[in-house]
Write a protein that holds these residues in place. Structure first.
Motif, mmCIF file in Angstrom:
data_model
loop_
_atom_site.group_PDB
_atom_site.id
_atom_site.type_symbol
_atom_site.label_atom_id
_atom_site.label_comp_id
_atom_site.label_asym_id
_atom_site.label_seq_id
_atom_site.Cartn_x
_atom_site.Cartn_y
_atom_site.Cartn_z
ATOM 1 N N ASN A 46 8.086 35.249 -17.264
ATOM 2 C CA ASN A 46 8.992 34.265 -17.860
ATOM 3 C C ASN A 46 9.637 33.335 -16.848
ATOM 4 O O ASN A 46 10.056 32.234 -17.203
ATOM 5 N N HIS A 47 9.740 33.776 -15.597
ATOM 6 C CA HIS A 47 10.507 32.996 -14.623
ATOM 7 C C HIS A 47 9.775 32.747 -13.305
ATOM 8 O O HIS A 47 10.271 31.960 -12.487
ATOM 9 N N GLY A 48 8.657 33.359 -13.069
ATOM 10 C CA GLY A 48 7.948 33.154 -11.814
ATOM 11 C C GLY A 48 7.253 31.799 -11.766
ATOM 12 O O GLY A 48 6.825 31.270 -12.798
ATOM 13 N N ALA A 49 7.164 31.234 -10.576
ATOM 14 C CA ALA A 49 6.369 30.024 -10.402
ATOM 15 C C ALA A 49 4.890 30.365 -10.557
ATOM 16 O O ALA A 49 4.438 31.455 -10.181
ATOM 17 N N VAL A 50 4.138 29.432 -11.105
ATOM 18 C CA VAL A 50 2.715 29.629 -11.363
ATOM 19 C C VAL A 50 1.920 28.703 -10.441
ATOM 20 O O VAL A 50 2.249 27.521 -10.297
ATOM 21 N N VAL A 51 0.898 29.260 -9.820
ATOM 22 C CA VAL A 51 -0.024 28.453 -9.022
ATOM 23 C C VAL A 51 -1.020 27.820 -9.991
ATOM 24 O O VAL A 51 -1.878 28.499 -10.549
ATOM 25 N N GLU A 52 -0.893 26.521 -10.179
ATOM 26 C CA GLU A 52 -1.710 25.826 -11.168
ATOM 27 C C GLU A 52 -3.048 25.355 -10.611
ATOM 28 O O GLU A 52 -4.048 25.294 -11.330
ATOM 29 N N HIS A 53 -3.071 25.000 -9.324
ATOM 30 C CA HIS A 53 -4.297 24.390 -8.782
ATOM 31 C C HIS A 53 -4.288 24.508 -7.264
ATOM 32 O O HIS A 53 -3.249 24.370 -6.628
ATOM 33 N N ILE A 54 -5.460 24.780 -6.698
ATOM 34 C CA ILE A 54 -5.646 24.796 -5.243
ATOM 35 C C ILE A 54 -6.892 23.987 -4.915
ATOM 36 O O ILE A 54 -7.959 24.213 -5.496
ATOM 37 N N GLU A 55 -6.748 23.046 -4.017
ATOM 38 C CA GLU A 55 -7.887 22.260 -3.521
ATOM 39 C C GLU A 55 -7.945 22.418 -2.005
ATOM 40 O O GLU A 55 -7.096 21.922 -1.268
ATOM 41 N N THR A 85 -0.763 22.813 -6.450
ATOM 42 C CA THR A 85 0.215 22.463 -7.470
ATOM 43 C C THR A 85 0.852 23.733 -8.007
ATOM 44 O O THR A 85 0.149 24.667 -8.400
ATOM 45 N N LEU A 86 2.182 23.767 -7.994
ATOM 46 C CA LEU A 86 2.942 24.869 -8.570
ATOM 47 C C LEU A 86 3.704 24.360 -9.792
ATOM 48 O O LEU A 86 3.993 23.164 -9.907
ATOM 49 N N SER A 87 4.035 25.279 -10.685
ATOM 50 C CA SER A 87 4.882 24.909 -11.820
ATOM 51 C C SER A 87 5.957 25.962 -12.020
ATOM 52 O O SER A 87 5.792 27.124 -11.643
ATOM 53 N N TRP A 88 7.074 25.511 -12.604
ATOM 54 C CA TRP A 88 8.213 26.378 -12.892
ATOM 55 C C TRP A 88 8.645 26.163 -14.335
ATOM 56 O O TRP A 88 8.592 25.033 -14.844
ATOM 57 N N PRO A 89 9.135 27.207 -14.991
ATOM 58 C CA PRO A 89 9.674 27.012 -16.344
ATOM 59 C C PRO A 89 11.031 26.319 -16.285
ATOM 60 O O PRO A 89 11.828 26.562 -15.369
ATOM 61 N N MET A 90 11.314 25.472 -17.248
ATOM 62 C CA MET A 90 12.611 24.810 -17.317
ATOM 63 C C MET A 90 13.747 25.821 -17.436
ATOM 64 O O MET A 90 14.886 25.556 -17.055
ATOM 65 N N ALA A 91 13.426 27.001 -17.968
ATOM 66 C CA ALA A 91 14.460 28.017 -18.160
ATOM 67 C C ALA A 91 15.079 28.472 -16.846
ATOM 68 O O ALA A 91 16.177 29.027 -16.829
ATOM 69 N N ASN A 92 14.406 28.240 -15.708
ATOM 70 C CA ASN A 92 14.946 28.698 -14.425
ATOM 71 C C ASN A 92 16.210 27.942 -14.036
ATOM 72 O O ASN A 92 17.123 28.512 -13.439
#
Length: 421
Positions: A46-55, A85-92
């Motif tokens: 629910n709160h961890g950053a997600v690794v969306e893409h690696i080039e 690219t990393l992403s975070w939930p707005m809930a953080n």
């Protein structure tokens, strides 16, 4: 708040790329240097950053920045480069610019896993546009306030940077408005010092601007530098507004995101954003922040104009970076119907008539403020001729005529090219 914040980075690491990026994602969200019992799978989901893409990119033998040597392994360590690219939930942290900055450009720059790390871009949910004031005037409002409907605003900076009295400043302004200038700004070093207090400067300058407006029907926009503590900025903004001014300026990095956003919510005038200190983020390709990401923060905070340097400038920034910066200011941040927060790019730093055609060809727009100090003040024919030379150069640019051909019938442009090329 189901939408996510996305941030892209350039990285370099002697560690396995996936391992280094996992450390980065954990440090900037729910993790620390070791797994804790309270960091449950649900919490991470629910709160961890997600690794969306690696080039993966190239690798180098020598670290680009100082780094603590990794533990010895077989052979010489390679420093692998990548875009991630990393992403975070707005809930953080919700739609909060200060906390966004702490997340996407905070402790991660210090992580021992990286010998280079630079923030390249941000993609933000529309909740940020609803929370923050964004530009009040932007491009259309600036044109309306200055009475310049379609061409670039020709501007200049009061020089010397510091040392002039209010009366000496006013005399320079008198020459500029009589010469046909559209926009004048204080230098970033001249705000509210004891030798030239803001209120005294307003008292000296605004009667000249008002008289010119009454006579011509068009008011020159003067960006008074009100950079200071928040209460001081609010008071000085109100003083400029009461005197009939149309613009105030702040050194955005010195004031900070919260300071600019607070001023913008109070502001009734165009807000000119000077990026003094920008080189701290941009000078190295291996650490810091790109202007593409940087300018989005200040647009949301509410500035109407943003400096982007200029072609063939006196600083280290190359032309490609300047043009990318200007284009980013003119590019909407959000899809309709959310306002795009576009702002007017401000070209400056060693600009003369000689850069007009190249600037126009590169960005394909006249939605800009083109500031020239020496390019106006040092023109052989005087200040008025300097202003006319810039207008003539931009007329040539828009018409697709070379500067040399246009200069044949325009002596002010011809003098400028001879003096400044």
């Amino acid at each position: 708040m189901s939408e996510r914040i996305h941030a892209s980075y350039f990285i370099e690491t002697p560690y396995p790329v996936e391992q280094a990026i996992d450390v980065m994602a954990g440090e900037q969200s729910s993790g620390t240097f070791t797994r804790l019992a309270s960091e449950t799978d649900d919490l991470r989901a629910n709160h961890g950053a997600v690794v969306e893409h690696i080039e993966r990119l190239d690798s180098v033998d020598v670290p680009s920045l100082p780094i603590r040597p990794p533990k010895a392994r077989d052979g010489t360590p390679l420093y692998q480069r990548a875009k991630v690219t990393l992403s975070w939930p707005m809930a953080n942290f919700g739609p909060s610019l200060p906390n966004l900055l702490s997340t996407v450009a905070g402790n991660l720059f210090e992580l021992k896993e990286f010998s280079a790390l630079k923030l390249l871009d941000l993609t933000l949910p529309t909740d940020f546009a609803r929370r923050y004031p964004s530009p009040q005037f932007g491009i259309a409002g600036t044109r309306q306030l200055s009475g310049v409907p379609d061409r670039p605003l020709i501007g200049t900076i009061i020089k010397p940077s510091v040392g002039l009295s209010p009366q000496a400043t006013a005399e320079t302004v008198r020459q500029l408005v009589e010469g046909g200038i559209d926009f004048i700004k204080d230098d970033e070093l001249q705000s509210n010092g004891p030798h030239n207090p803001l209120k005294s400067r307003v008292d000296a300058v605004m009667p000249i601007i008002r008289e010119h407006a009454e006579r011509t029907g068009r008011q020159v926009m003067y960006a008074f530098n009100i950079t200071g503590d928040i209460d001081e900025m609010i008071e000085n903004h109100d003083y400029v507004a009461a005197a009939g001014g149309t613009c105030v300026m702040v050194a955005i990095q010195s004031v900070g995101l919260s300071g600019v956003a607070h001023l913008r919510r109070h502001c009734r005038l165009a807000l000119h954003g000077h990026r003094a200190g920008w080189g701290l983020f941009s000078r190295s390709p291996y650490i810091g922040m790109s202007y593409i990401a940087y300018q989005k923060l200040w647009r949301l905070a509410g500035v109407d104009h943003l400096h982007v340097n200029g072609l063939r400038n006196k600083f280290t920034e190359d032309d490609a970076s300047v043009i990318a910066s200007a284009r980013s200011c003119l590019t909407p941040m959000f899809d309709p119907p959310t306002p795009g927060c576009e702002v007017m790019p401000v070209f400056s730093s060693g600009q003369t008539a000689d850069q007009a055609v190249d600037t126009y060809q590169a960005i394909g727009s006249t939605d800009l403020i083109f500031c020239a100090g020496g390019g106006i003040m040092a023109h052989p024919g005087g200040i008025g001729a300097g202003v006319r030379s810039l207008r003539q150069a931009w007329d040539a640019a828009v018409a697709g005529i070379t500067l040399d051909d246009h200069a044949i019938d325009h002596p002010e442009l011809a003098q400028a090219l001879e003096a400044f090329r």
